[in-house]
Each structure stands twice: as structure tokens, then as C-alpha cells.
Motif scaffolding. Structure first.
Motif, PDB file in Angstrom:
ATOM      1  N   TYR A  17       0.775  -1.136   0.729  1.00  0.00           N
ATOM      2  CA  TYR A  17      -0.078   0.072   0.312  1.00  0.00           C
ATOM      3  C   TYR A  17       0.541   1.542   0.045  1.00  0.00           C
ATOM      4  O   TYR A  17       0.107   2.229   0.790  1.00  0.00           O
ATOM      5  N   GLY A  42       3.379   7.629   6.180  1.00  0.00           N
ATOM      6  CA  GLY A  42       2.920   8.170   5.452  1.00  0.00           C
ATOM      7  C   GLY A  42       2.692   9.285   4.586  1.00  0.00           C
ATOM      8  O   GLY A  42       3.476   9.780   4.611  1.00  0.00           O
ATOM      9  N   HIS A  47      -3.725   8.911   4.269  1.00  0.00           N
ATOM     10  CA  HIS A  47      -2.667   7.526   2.729  1.00  0.00           C
ATOM     11  C   HIS A  47      -2.325   7.038   4.763  1.00  0.00           C
ATOM     12  O   HIS A  47      -2.747   6.010   4.818  1.00  0.00           O
ATOM     13  N   SER A  50      -5.893   4.617   5.945  1.00  0.00           N
ATOM     14  CA  SER A  50      -5.741   3.881   4.790  1.00  0.00           C
ATOM     15  C   SER A  50      -4.587   2.594   5.095  1.00  0.00           C
ATOM     16  O   SER A  50      -4.739   1.023   5.436  1.00  0.00           O
TER      17      SER A  50
END
Length: 115
Positions: A17, A42, A47, A50
Motif C-alpha cells: 500500500y 504515509g 494515507h 488507509s
């Protein structure tokens, strides 16, 4: 699941990711709290949130417990307590400020991966 396998699972999810500067530190010689700390950044609060969601979902899919999650609302710094692995997901500015790698830097780095 062994601590090493759990660490690898978390690192793989973070890489998938697009987490930034993923680092796994073996801290078992310095603390009884956990075996590994995984630190990753992130690019935004969305982000970071997530990344935390995806790590959490993966852990649950493997039937493993999540002992606690802190910081999800602001998503500047999210901590997931997976028992043998503590996962610190941070935006880049807080990560630079708190510099956890330097704090734990005298310990051997087991896995260092930049994505």
C-alpha cells in the motif's frame, strides 16, 4: 504466528500500500513489551489512515488479535499494538520530529526497506 512472520506480514502489507521508508527494528533485547517495532510513513492523513486500515484488515483475516489502535481519528500518528509487533504509522513531519529510529537506533535493525 511467530513474531518474525508477523513482522514480515506487516511489512509486506505496508509495501503493497505504498508506505514510505518502512523500517522494522528488533527491540526484544531492550524491552519486554514487544519483539519488533515497525515504523512507516504515509504521505497524508488519509494515507496513514488507509495504511492502518489495511494492516488491521490483514491481521483480522489471519485470525490474529489487535490489542489496541490509537490515533486513528487525526491519523498523524497511528499505533497498532499487535502484541509481538508494534506498528507506528506516521505522517512525515511527526516522524521527523519524534525520530523513533534514532531513539531505538542503538538496537540492531532487522529489516530496513524503503518504498
Amino acid at each position: 504466528m511467530t513474531p518474525d512472520a508477523l513482522r514480515d506480514l506487516v511489512v509486506d502489507v505496508l509495501k503493497e500500500y505504498k508506505a514510505v521508508d518502512v523500517v522494522a527494528l528488533k527491540v526484544s533485547d531492550a524491552t519486554v513489551i514487544t519483539d519488533y517495532m515497525v515504523i512507516a510513513s504515509g504521505t497524508s492523513s488519509r494515507h496513514v489512515a488507509s495504511l492502518a486500515d489495511n494492516v488491521g484488515q490483514t491481521i483480522k483475516q489471519h485470525g490474529l488479535p489487535i490489542n489496541g489502535i490509537e490515533g486513528q481519528q487525526a491519523a498523524e500518528w497511528v499505533l497498532l499494538d499487535l502484541g509481538d509487533v508494534l506498528v507506528h504509522l506516521m505522517q512525515q513531519e511527526p516522524r521527523r520530529f519524534y525520530d523513533l529510529e534514532r531513539l531505538w537506533g542503538d538496537l540492531p535493525t532487522d529489516t530496513e526497506t524503503s518504498v
